[in-house]
Scaffold this motif. Sequence first.
Motif, PDB file in Angstrom:
ATOM      1  N   ILE A 176       0.913  -1.264  -0.147  1.00 38.63           N
ATOM      2  CA  ILE A 176      -0.101   0.048  -0.237  1.00 38.63           C
ATOM      3  C   ILE A 176       1.080   1.064   0.097  1.00 38.63           C
ATOM      4  O   ILE A 176       1.967   1.446   0.912  1.00 38.63           O
ATOM      5  N   THR A 177       0.851   2.452  -1.075  1.00 36.75           N
ATOM      6  CA  THR A 177       1.196   3.620  -0.666  1.00 36.75           C
ATOM      7  C   THR A 177       0.038   4.600   0.371  1.00 36.75           C
ATOM      8  O   THR A 177      -1.326   4.511  -0.506  1.00 36.75           O
ATOM      9  N   THR A 178       0.186   5.642   0.353  1.00 37.89           N
ATOM     10  CA  THR A 178      -0.469   6.449   0.892  1.00 37.89           C
ATOM     11  C   THR A 178       0.794   8.109   1.512  1.00 37.89           C
ATOM     12  O   THR A 178       1.705   7.654   0.286  1.00 37.89           O
ATOM     13  N   ASN A 179      -0.547   8.938   1.270  1.00 34.17           N
ATOM     14  CA  ASN A 179       0.084  10.770   1.222  1.00 34.17           C
ATOM     15  C   ASN A 179      -0.950  11.121   2.322  1.00 34.17           C
ATOM     16  O   ASN A 179      -2.041  10.923   2.043  1.00 34.17           O
ATOM     17  N   PRO A 180      -0.195  12.557   2.330  1.00 29.58           N
ATOM     18  CA  PRO A 180      -1.523  13.386   2.804  1.00 29.58           C
ATOM     19  C   PRO A 180      -2.791  13.395   2.340  1.00 29.58           C
ATOM     20  O   PRO A 180      -3.860  13.807   3.188  1.00 29.58           O
ATOM     21  N   THR A 181      -2.795  13.561   1.759  1.00 32.84           N
ATOM     22  CA  THR A 181      -4.471  13.534   0.546  1.00 32.84           C
ATOM     23  C   THR A 181      -4.813  12.494   1.263  1.00 32.84           C
ATOM     24  O   THR A 181      -5.966  12.571   1.205  1.00 32.84           O
ATOM     25  N   LEU A 182      -4.740  11.711   0.291  1.00 26.36           N
ATOM     26  CA  LEU A 182      -5.215  10.133   0.490  1.00 26.36           C
ATOM     27  C   LEU A 182      -5.247  10.121   2.154  1.00 26.36           C
ATOM     28  O   LEU A 182      -7.180   9.781   2.064  1.00 26.36           O
ATOM     29  N   VAL A 183      -4.668  10.162   3.090  1.00 26.52           N
ATOM     30  CA  VAL A 183      -5.583  10.138   4.300  1.00 26.52           C
ATOM     31  C   VAL A 183      -6.734  11.200   4.815  1.00 26.52           C
ATOM     32  O   VAL A 183      -7.710  10.416   5.268  1.00 26.52           O
TER      33      VAL A 183
ATOM     34  N   VAL B 186       8.390   4.208   5.712  1.00 24.37           N
ATOM     35  CA  VAL B 186       8.693   5.638   5.996  1.00 24.37           C
ATOM     36  C   VAL B 186       9.117   6.699   4.165  1.00 24.37           C
ATOM     37  O   VAL B 186       9.599   6.760   4.070  1.00 24.37           O
ATOM     38  N   LYS B 187       7.365   7.179   3.998  1.00 21.79           N
ATOM     39  CA  LYS B 187       7.795   8.484   2.839  1.00 21.79           C
ATOM     40  C   LYS B 187       7.962   9.465   3.521  1.00 21.79           C
ATOM     41  O   LYS B 187       8.029  10.272   3.999  1.00 21.79           O
ATOM     42  N   ILE B 188       9.570  10.000   2.524  1.00 24.35           N
ATOM     43  CA  ILE B 188      10.028  11.182   2.893  1.00 24.35           C
ATOM     44  C   ILE B 188      10.333  11.775   1.512  1.00 24.35           C
ATOM     45  O   ILE B 188      11.051  11.306  -0.030  1.00 24.35           O
TER      46      ILE B 188
ATOM     47  N   PRO C 245       8.717   7.666  -8.676  1.00 26.71           N
ATOM     48  CA  PRO C 245       8.971   9.253  -9.916  1.00 26.71           C
ATOM     49  C   PRO C 245       7.237   9.151  -9.439  1.00 26.71           C
ATOM     50  O   PRO C 245       6.251   8.358 -10.267  1.00 26.71           O
ATOM     51  N   PHE C 246       6.665  10.596 -10.310  1.00 28.32           N
ATOM     52  CA  PHE C 246       5.465  10.563 -10.242  1.00 28.32           C
ATOM     53  C   PHE C 246       4.626  10.712 -11.598  1.00 28.32           C
ATOM     54  O   PHE C 246       5.611  11.711 -11.988  1.00 28.32           O
ATOM     55  N   ILE C 247       4.149  10.048 -11.692  1.00 28.62           N
ATOM     56  CA  ILE C 247       3.842  10.013 -13.650  1.00 28.62           C
ATOM     57  C   ILE C 247       2.491  10.682 -14.276  1.00 28.62           C
ATOM     58  O   ILE C 247       3.029  11.573 -14.353  1.00 28.62           O
ATOM     59  N   GLY C 248       1.498  10.569 -13.329  1.00 23.52           N
ATOM     60  CA  GLY C 248       0.729  10.952 -13.753  1.00 23.52           C
ATOM     61  C   GLY C 248       0.476  13.122 -13.230  1.00 23.52           C
ATOM     62  O   GLY C 248      -0.046  14.082 -14.955  1.00 23.52           O
ATOM     63  N   ARG C 249       1.502  13.240 -12.639  1.00 24.78           N
ATOM     64  CA  ARG C 249       1.669  14.623 -12.367  1.00 24.78           C
ATOM     65  C   ARG C 249       2.560  15.375 -13.735  1.00 24.78           C
ATOM     66  O   ARG C 249       2.743  16.347 -13.714  1.00 24.78           O
ATOM     67  N   LEU C 250       3.567  14.424 -14.085  1.00 19.98           N
ATOM     68  CA  LEU C 250       4.260  14.998 -15.008  1.00 19.98           C
ATOM     69  C   LEU C 250       3.431  15.499 -16.595  1.00 19.98           C
ATOM     70  O   LEU C 250       3.278  16.160 -17.050  1.00 19.98           O
TER      71      LEU C 250
ATOM     72  N   ALA D   8       6.102   3.295  -9.432  1.00 19.91           N
ATOM     73  CA  ALA D   8       5.196   4.032 -10.876  1.00 19.91           C
ATOM     74  C   ALA D   8       4.419   4.683  -9.802  1.00 19.91           C
ATOM     75  O   ALA D   8       3.236   3.864  -9.369  1.00 19.91           O
ATOM     76  N   ALA D   9       4.158   5.845  -9.733  1.00 22.99           N
ATOM     77  CA  ALA D   9       3.280   6.156  -8.594  1.00 22.99           C
ATOM     78  C   ALA D   9       2.155   7.527  -9.553  1.00 22.99           C
ATOM     79  O   ALA D   9       3.447   7.729 -10.805  1.00 22.99           O
ATOM     80  N   SER D  10       1.509   7.999  -9.112  1.00 21.77           N
ATOM     81  CA  SER D  10       0.696   8.681  -9.640  1.00 21.77           C
ATOM     82  C   SER D  10       0.174   8.712 -10.825  1.00 21.77           C
ATOM     83  O   SER D  10       0.357   9.072 -12.162  1.00 21.77           O
ATOM     84  N   ILE D  11      -0.013   7.324 -10.587  1.00 16.13           N
ATOM     85  CA  ILE D  11      -0.636   6.264 -12.090  1.00 16.13           C
ATOM     86  C   ILE D  11      -2.387   6.677 -12.303  1.00 16.13           C
ATOM     87  O   ILE D  11      -3.479   6.367 -11.263  1.00 16.13           O
ATOM     88  N   ARG D  12      -2.762   7.302 -13.932  1.00 10.72           N
ATOM     89  CA  ARG D  12      -4.205   7.688 -13.349  1.00 10.72           C
ATOM     90  C   ARG D  12      -4.756   6.877 -14.627  1.00 10.72           C
ATOM     91  O   ARG D  12      -6.222   6.859 -14.390  1.00 10.72           O
ATOM     92  N   HIS D  13      -4.649   5.797 -15.804  1.00  7.16           N
ATOM     93  CA  HIS D  13      -5.543   5.021 -16.456  1.00  7.16           C
ATOM     94  C   HIS D  13      -4.314   3.494 -16.693  1.00  7.16           C
ATOM     95  O   HIS D  13      -2.805   3.517 -16.546  1.00  7.16           O
TER      96      HIS D  13
ATOM     97  N   ALA E 198       3.902  -1.111  -9.837  1.00 10.54           N
ATOM     98  CA  ALA E 198       3.105   0.209  -9.958  1.00 10.54           C
ATOM     99  C   ALA E 198       1.558   0.475  -8.783  1.00 10.54           C
ATOM    100  O   ALA E 198       1.271  -0.384  -8.090  1.00 10.54           O
ATOM    101  N   THR E 199       1.698   1.953  -8.116  1.00  5.14           N
ATOM    102  CA  THR E 199       0.864   1.921  -6.577  1.00  5.14           C
ATOM    103  C   THR E 199      -0.780   2.575  -7.649  1.00  5.14           C
ATOM    104  O   THR E 199      -0.033   3.667  -8.736  1.00  5.14           O
ATOM    105  N   VAL E 200      -0.794   1.804  -7.808  1.00  5.40           N
ATOM    106  CA  VAL E 200      -2.122   2.585  -8.664  1.00  5.40           C
ATOM    107  C   VAL E 200      -3.996   2.289  -7.972  1.00  5.40           C
ATOM    108  O   VAL E 200      -4.209   1.814  -6.863  1.00  5.40           O
TER     109      VAL E 200
HETATM  110  C1  E4P Z   1       2.181   7.740  -4.888  1.00  5.40           C
HETATM  111  O1  E4P Z   1       2.760   7.280  -3.646  1.00  5.40           O
HETATM  112  C2  E4P Z   1       1.418   8.556  -4.324  1.00  5.40           C
HETATM  113  O2  E4P Z   1       0.718   8.557  -3.191  1.00  5.40           O
HETATM  114  C3  E4P Z   1       0.529   9.170  -5.285  1.00  5.40           C
HETATM  115  O3  E4P Z   1       0.456   8.377  -6.364  1.00  5.40           O
HETATM  116  C4  E4P Z   1       0.349  10.416  -6.081  1.00  5.40           C
HETATM  117  O4  E4P Z   1      -0.512  10.252  -6.870  1.00  5.40           O
HETATM  118  P1  E4P Z   1      -1.181  11.538  -7.638  1.00  5.40           P
HETATM  119  O5  E4P Z   1      -0.850  12.017  -8.207  1.00  5.40           O
HETATM  120  O6  E4P Z   1      -2.389  11.053  -8.243  1.00  5.40           O
HETATM  121  O7  E4P Z   1      -2.200  12.053  -6.054  1.00  5.40           O
END
Ligand code: E4P
Length: 221
Positions: A25-32, A83-85, A131-136, A165-170, A185-187
Amino acid sequence: MHFFLDTANLTEIEDALAWGVLSGITTNPTLVSREEGAFEPLVQKICSFMQGNPVSVEVLATTVEGMIDEALRLSALAPNIVVKIPMGVEGLKVVSKLSRGEKKVPCNVTLVFSVNQALLAVRAGASYISPFIGRLDDIGWDGAALVEEMAAVFRCQKIATPIIAASIRHPQHVQRVAAAGAHIATVPYAVLKQLADHPLTNLGMERFLADWSRSRGKTSL
Ligand code: E4P
């Protein structure tokens, strides 16, 4: 390639676990922030659902001392905490300290947007690079191309640190990062469900059932 779920939602985690495809699992402050209830019990529950598989939880502090303090408190919550840094000079100092300390704390370096950032994070001692791919893509770049390049550099440098591979959108993102050699891939849950679906699978099933019931009159064996 392994699948992680990018969520802090227990219902989503419980459902996806039953598919037998989840490795973390990956979380981030927005998801929590989307979930009800106190933070630490939620994290502990997620960790117990995942039974030893890694659960990434992000620090909120921005100073080196603050991040180290939070990281140690988070890692004491459960044995499978990663821990995510956030990437950056301060973040590198934190990862270096935590990965070389007496009690080694596994770190997932997050908000990575270039190969050079990834190379530094690896040297600092990261256990995972995200790496955050959707945000790129959002700013008009080709996010999946970053993972392709990063995986190629890791191969030629013989770096074994797993790329998440993070920030996956599709689903197309998933296919491209898998072809590139991402280890994980974290989806989001919605994308995981899309991966399992295909219109021709649904249509095929409808046809099989219609043909069977036309000739046999019932839809069970
Ligand atoms: C990954 O660890 C991040 O929580 C996540 O993939 C961010 O995705 P987002 O760009 O859709 O917020």
